[in-house]
Design a protein around this motif. Structure first.
Motif, PDB file in Angstrom:
ATOM      1  N   PHE A 413     123.060 -65.606  -2.095  1.00 23.46           N
ATOM      2  CA  PHE A 413     122.033 -66.569  -1.704  1.00 23.46           C
ATOM      3  C   PHE A 413     120.909 -66.569  -2.726  1.00 23.46           C
ATOM      4  CE2 PHE A 413     124.323 -65.512   2.099  1.00 23.46           C
ATOM      5  CZ  PHE A 413     124.377 -66.705   2.810  1.00 23.46           C
ATOM      6  N   ASP A 414     120.202 -67.699  -2.806  1.00 22.99           N
ATOM      7  CA  ASP A 414     119.046 -67.780  -3.705  1.00 22.99           C
ATOM      8  C   ASP A 414     117.944 -66.848  -3.191  1.00 22.99           C
ATOM      9  OD1 ASP A 414     120.344 -69.684  -5.211  1.00 22.99           O
ATOM     10  OD2 ASP A 414     119.474 -71.379  -4.141  1.00 22.99           O
ATOM     11  N   TYR A 415     117.046 -66.472  -4.086  1.00 28.20           N
ATOM     12  CA  TYR A 415     115.931 -65.603  -3.690  1.00 28.20           C
ATOM     13  C   TYR A 415     114.811 -66.442  -3.072  1.00 28.20           C
ATOM     14  CZ  TYR A 415     111.668 -62.866  -3.923  1.00 28.20           C
ATOM     15  OH  TYR A 415     110.486 -62.262  -3.593  1.00 28.20           O
ATOM     16  N   PHE A 416     114.269 -65.977  -1.938  1.00 32.71           N
ATOM     17  CA  PHE A 416     113.141 -66.651  -1.289  1.00 32.71           C
ATOM     18  C   PHE A 416     112.021 -65.643  -1.055  1.00 32.71           C
ATOM     19  CE2 PHE A 416     116.974 -68.899   0.019  1.00 32.71           C
ATOM     20  CZ  PHE A 416     116.645 -70.212  -0.290  1.00 32.71           C
ATOM     21  N   PRO A 417     110.782 -66.001  -1.396  1.00 35.14           N
ATOM     22  CA  PRO A 417     109.667 -65.079  -1.133  1.00 35.14           C
ATOM     23  C   PRO A 417     109.394 -64.981   0.366  1.00 35.14           C
ATOM     24  CG  PRO A 417     108.855 -67.187  -1.929  1.00 35.14           C
ATOM     25  CD  PRO A 417     110.346 -67.248  -2.021  1.00 35.14           C
ATOM     26  N   LYS A 418     108.674 -63.954   0.775  1.00 35.55           N
ATOM     27  CA  LYS A 418     108.318 -63.775   2.182  1.00 35.55           C
ATOM     28  C   LYS A 418     107.389 -64.894   2.632  1.00 35.55           C
ATOM     29  CE  LYS A 418     109.005 -58.941   3.228  1.00 35.55           C
ATOM     30  NZ  LYS A 418     108.426 -57.738   3.814  1.00 35.55           N
ATOM     31  N   ASP A 419     107.480 -65.223   3.918  1.00 39.64           N
ATOM     32  CA  ASP A 419     106.614 -66.255   4.473  1.00 39.64           C
ATOM     33  C   ASP A 419     105.274 -65.618   4.829  1.00 39.64           C
ATOM     34  OD1 ASP A 419     105.554 -68.462   5.599  1.00 39.64           O
ATOM     35  OD2 ASP A 419     106.832 -68.515   7.367  1.00 39.64           O
ATOM     36  N   GLU A 420     104.232 -66.047   4.124  1.00 36.30           N
ATOM     37  CA  GLU A 420     102.912 -65.445   4.356  1.00 36.30           C
ATOM     38  C   GLU A 420     102.128 -66.178   5.447  1.00 36.30           C
ATOM     39  OE1 GLU A 420     102.313 -62.676   3.021  1.00 36.30           O
ATOM     40  OE2 GLU A 420     103.816 -62.636   1.429  1.00 36.30           O
ATOM     41  N   GLU A 421     102.583 -67.380   5.791  1.00 33.18           N
ATOM     42  CA  GLU A 421     101.824 -68.177   6.756  1.00 33.18           C
ATOM     43  C   GLU A 421     101.934 -67.595   8.165  1.00 33.18           C
ATOM     44  OE1 GLU A 421     101.894 -72.513   8.939  1.00 33.18           O
ATOM     45  OE2 GLU A 421     103.259 -72.163   7.266  1.00 33.18           O
ATOM     46  N   ASP A 422     100.801 -67.500   8.831  1.00 34.66           N
ATOM     47  CA  ASP A 422     100.792 -67.032  10.218  1.00 34.66           C
ATOM     48  C   ASP A 422     100.428 -68.232  11.098  1.00 34.66           C
ATOM     49  OD1 ASP A 422     100.885 -65.371  12.418  1.00 34.66           O
ATOM     50  OD2 ASP A 422      98.750 -64.887  12.288  1.00 34.66           O
ATOM     51  N   PRO A 423     101.430 -68.855  11.741  1.00 37.32           N
ATOM     52  CA  PRO A 423     101.134 -70.078  12.486  1.00 37.32           C
ATOM     53  C   PRO A 423     100.327 -69.788  13.748  1.00 37.32           C
ATOM     54  CG  PRO A 423     103.379 -69.403  12.914  1.00 37.32           C
ATOM     55  CD  PRO A 423     102.835 -68.452  11.887  1.00 37.32           C
ATOM     56  N   PRO A 424      99.603 -70.800  14.264  1.00 38.39           N
ATOM     57  CA  PRO A 424      98.893 -70.594  15.526  1.00 38.39           C
ATOM     58  C   PRO A 424      99.903 -70.492  16.668  1.00 38.39           C
ATOM     59  CG  PRO A 424      98.770 -72.892  14.862  1.00 38.39           C
ATOM     60  CD  PRO A 424      99.426 -72.157  13.743  1.00 38.39           C
ATOM     61  N   PRO A 425      99.536 -69.811  17.765  1.00 36.73           N
ATOM     62  CA  PRO A 425     100.462 -69.738  18.890  1.00 36.73           C
ATOM     63  C   PRO A 425     100.613 -71.104  19.549  1.00 36.73           C
ATOM     64  CG  PRO A 425      98.364 -68.715  19.448  1.00 36.73           C
ATOM     65  CD  PRO A 425      98.304 -69.057  17.994  1.00 36.73           C
ATOM     66  N   ASP A 426     101.735 -71.295  20.236  1.00 34.18           N
ATOM     67  CA  ASP A 426     101.974 -72.515  20.987  1.00 34.18           C
ATOM     68  C   ASP A 426     100.942 -72.599  22.110  1.00 34.18           C
ATOM     69  OD1 ASP A 426     103.080 -74.596  22.426  1.00 34.18           O
ATOM     70  OD2 ASP A 426     104.590 -73.339  23.390  1.00 34.18           O
ATOM     71  N   GLU A 427     100.373 -73.796  22.274  1.00 43.64           N
ATOM     72  CA  GLU A 427      99.490 -73.976  23.425  1.00 43.64           C
ATOM     73  C   GLU A 427     100.335 -73.819  24.683  1.00 43.64           C
ATOM     74  OE1 GLU A 427      98.133 -77.876  22.670  1.00 43.64           O
ATOM     75  OE2 GLU A 427      97.116 -77.294  20.827  1.00 43.64           O
ATOM     76  N   GLU A 428      99.703 -73.474  25.780  1.00 41.92           N
ATOM     77  CA  GLU A 428     100.432 -73.187  27.015  1.00 41.92           C
ATOM     78  C   GLU A 428     101.359 -74.354  27.378  1.00 41.92           C
ATOM     79  OE1 GLU A 428     100.641 -70.402  28.946  1.00 41.92           O
ATOM     80  OE2 GLU A 428      99.702 -69.552  27.191  1.00 41.92           O
ATOM     81  N   SER A 429     102.648 -74.161  27.255  1.00 38.02           N
ATOM     82  CA  SER A 429     103.637 -75.174  27.665  1.00 38.02           C
ATOM     83  C   SER A 429     104.920 -74.445  28.011  1.00 38.02           C
ATOM     84  CB  SER A 429     103.876 -76.185  26.541  1.00 38.02           C
ATOM     85  OG  SER A 429     104.440 -75.546  25.415  1.00 38.02           O
ATOM     86  N   ASP A 430     105.752 -75.107  28.784  1.00 36.32           N
ATOM     87  CA  ASP A 430     106.978 -74.432  29.221  1.00 36.32           C
ATOM     88  C   ASP A 430     108.240 -75.112  28.705  1.00 36.32           C
ATOM     89  OD1 ASP A 430     106.934 -76.726  30.659  1.00 36.32           O
ATOM     90  OD2 ASP A 430     106.867 -75.785  32.650  1.00 36.32           O
ATOM     91  N   TRP A 431     108.098 -75.913  27.626  1.00 32.44           N
ATOM     92  CA  TRP A 431     109.268 -76.631  27.112  1.00 32.44           C
ATOM     93  C   TRP A 431     110.348 -75.679  26.593  1.00 32.44           C
ATOM     94  CZ3 TRP A 431     111.055 -76.181  22.094  1.00 32.44           C
ATOM     95  CH2 TRP A 431     110.194 -75.590  21.167  1.00 32.44           C
ATOM     96  N   ASP A 432     109.959 -74.466  26.183  1.00 29.81           N
ATOM     97  CA  ASP A 432     110.904 -73.527  25.567  1.00 29.81           C
ATOM     98  C   ASP A 432     111.482 -72.526  26.555  1.00 29.81           C
ATOM     99  OD1 ASP A 432     108.578 -72.180  26.028  1.00 29.81           O
ATOM    100  OD2 ASP A 432     108.665 -70.993  24.193  1.00 29.81           O
ATOM    101  N   LEU A 433     111.314 -72.753  27.847  1.00 30.33           N
ATOM    102  CA  LEU A 433     111.792 -71.776  28.843  1.00 30.33           C
ATOM    103  C   LEU A 433     113.298 -71.556  28.729  1.00 30.33           C
ATOM    104  CD1 LEU A 433     109.695 -72.635  32.036  1.00 30.33           C
ATOM    105  CD2 LEU A 433     109.446 -70.688  30.477  1.00 30.33           C
ATOM    106  N   GLU A 434     114.006 -72.560  28.234  1.00 31.72           N
ATOM    107  CA  GLU A 434     115.469 -72.433  28.093  1.00 31.72           C
ATOM    108  C   GLU A 434     115.825 -71.372  27.071  1.00 31.72           C
ATOM    109  OE1 GLU A 434     118.985 -75.466  26.992  1.00 31.72           O
ATOM    110  OE2 GLU A 434     117.309 -76.368  28.063  1.00 31.72           O
ATOM    111  N   PHE A 435     114.899 -71.099  26.139  1.00 32.03           N
ATOM    112  CA  PHE A 435     115.126 -70.030  25.176  1.00 32.03           C
ATOM    113  C   PHE A 435     114.906 -68.681  25.872  1.00 32.03           C
ATOM    114  CE2 PHE A 435     115.766 -70.671  20.550  1.00 32.03           C
ATOM    115  CZ  PHE A 435     116.048 -72.020  20.585  1.00 32.03           C
TER     116      PHE A 435
END
Length: 435
Positions: A413-435
């Motif tokens: 595989f090609d080389y990829f640098p580490k992801d430095e971005e720290d995303p904000p948390p999801d606002e309170e929602s339940d769309w991902d409950l299936e996960f």
């Protein structure tokens, strides 16, 4: 086809055959006194009266018409020619009937599901990054208490998913991948979630992307292309028999395992539509999109047959047949049709014939979308002598065996640098409950 057909001959037909039949029928209008069938003509056409009345002396179903049939007032008929009718109705075994899994296989899956239900995200250690996509990155991870086992962990940013309204695609991807068990499709073992990310624990295939191999080699010969196309066809047989369309076929979404066999990955555009049903979502990679998707006519599994033709062309030549300066330009070139494409000399006559038959403008005329389903592709002259059973059993020698030095070797595989971005948390929602 929303209600049972009124034509007795059609009442026992499966819904997917009825849907294809409806696509193929052409509406023809006749005025009072017009001949619809002339005495002595060859019976090469099948008529369904949708409106009006006919003067019909007696049954006219013979190969040579023994009487004339005329319109009484204005008449509308749905018409299909004999060859198309035979292609659709002639044989209903499309080679993709539901495969029932043995008790032994079911037991294996249950044991596997039990094992993965007991692990948590903290049981894994990240080794390196295998790939980066539009919504995600894929990390190679190690099970901390079993250092001989590696997995691929697909990490998706919830905020990015919400900002781009991809919730439906992500949940559909999870649902579909959890139910597919094929040696030609990458396995999804389980999913996790936290406030910032969704995680998909996948089988690690360390042979690299087919796209990278094609990039390095320029193009593949017939034999190499046949092998990878065969793997893709087996994956499509599995999906289509379950009413699932894939919709994102391209070399970037085909990955090699350590033994050199190819598997489909990335089910973000896959959809369970059901047998014979259509969907209208516009999606796919521009160079691979079928004309009916561009024209918003509704599409089904036959769109995958079109994309398969594009894939064969790209693997044999190094670039897809339709390619413009931007997506709109590419779509206009696609709508001109495959017959406007100049085929490079390296594409043999039988390969060109296969590509053109997969890329027919009318979906009902496409190879793989007729009475024998994908079996018609497997029986094409280009696949003559191909060892399908050996491919299914994994005993066939692949054209290329990648060098994989253990379960944590990411060198393909090609080389990829580490992801430095720290995303904000999801606002309170339940769309991902299936996960």
């Amino acid at each position: 086809v929303n209600s049972p057909p009124s034509v007795p001959r059609f009442q026992s037909l499966p819904e997917d055959i009825l849907s294809k039949l409806a696509d193929t029928l052409e509406e023809t209008c006749y005025n009072d006194g017009d001949y619809i069938i002339r005495q002595g003509a060859t019976g090469d056409t099948f008529f369904i009266i949708s409106k009006g009345q006919l003067f019909l002396p007696f049954c006219c179903s013979e190969d040579v018409r023994t009487a004339s049939v005329t319109a009484m007032g204005d008449v509308t008929c749905l018409v299909i020619d004999r060859e198309s009718f035979k292609q659709l109705i002639g044989g209903l075994d499309d080679g993709s009937s539901k495969q029932y899994d043995s008790d032994e296989v079911k037991e294996k899956w249950k044991a596997e599901a039990d094992f993965f239900s007991s692990v948590s995200l903290s049981d894994f250690k990240i080794i390196c990054t295998l790939g980066i996509g539009g919504f995600s990155r894929v990390e190679l991870v190690q099970l901390k208490n079993d250092r001989s086992r590696s997995f691929a962990l697909k990490v998706l940013k919830k905020r990015h998913i919400l900002d781009t309204s991809q919730q439906g695609h992500i949940l559909s991807e999870r649902r579909i991948m959890m139910e597919v068990h094929s040696p030609f499709i990458i396995r999804l073992y389980r999913t996790f979630r936290d406030s910032k990310y969704l995680y998909m624990l996948l089988e690690a295939c360390l042979g690299g992307e087919l796209w990278s191999l094609l990039r390095d080699r320029g193009s593949f010969d017939d034999s190499t292309t046949r092998f990878y196309t065969g793997c893709v066809i087996e994956a499509l047989v599995f999906l289509h028999s379950r009413g699932i369309i894939y919709r994102d076929l391209k070399p970037e979404n085909i990955i090699l395992d350590h033994g050199g066999y190819a598997k489909l990955v990335d089910f973000g555009f896959a959809k369970k539509v059901g047998l014979g049903k259509k969907t209208w979502t516009f999606c796919g990679t521009p160079e691979y999109v079928a004309p009916e998707i561009i024209l918003n006519k509704g599409h089904d599994s036959s769109a995958d047959c079109w994309s398969l033709g594009i894939l064969v062309f790209e693997l044999l030549s190094g670039s897809p047949p339709f390619s413009g300066s931007d997506p709109m330009n590419t779509y206009n070139i696609i709508l001109r049709g495959i017959d406007m494409v100049e085929f490079p000399k390296k594409i043999t006559k039988s390969a060109a014939n296969l590509i053109k038959r997969l890329c027919r403008e009318n979906p009902s005329e496409r190879l793989g979308n007729q009475k024998n389903g994908v079996k018609d592709i497997q029986k094409h002259k280009w696949f003559e002598g191909f060892n399908w059973e050996g491919l299914r059993q994994g005993t066939m020698d692949p054209p290329f065996i990648p060098t994989v030095d253990g379960p944590f070797d990411s060198s393909n595989f090609d080389y990829f640098p580490k992801d430095e971005e720290d995303p904000p948390p999801d606002e309170e929602s339940d769309w991902d409950l299936e996960f």
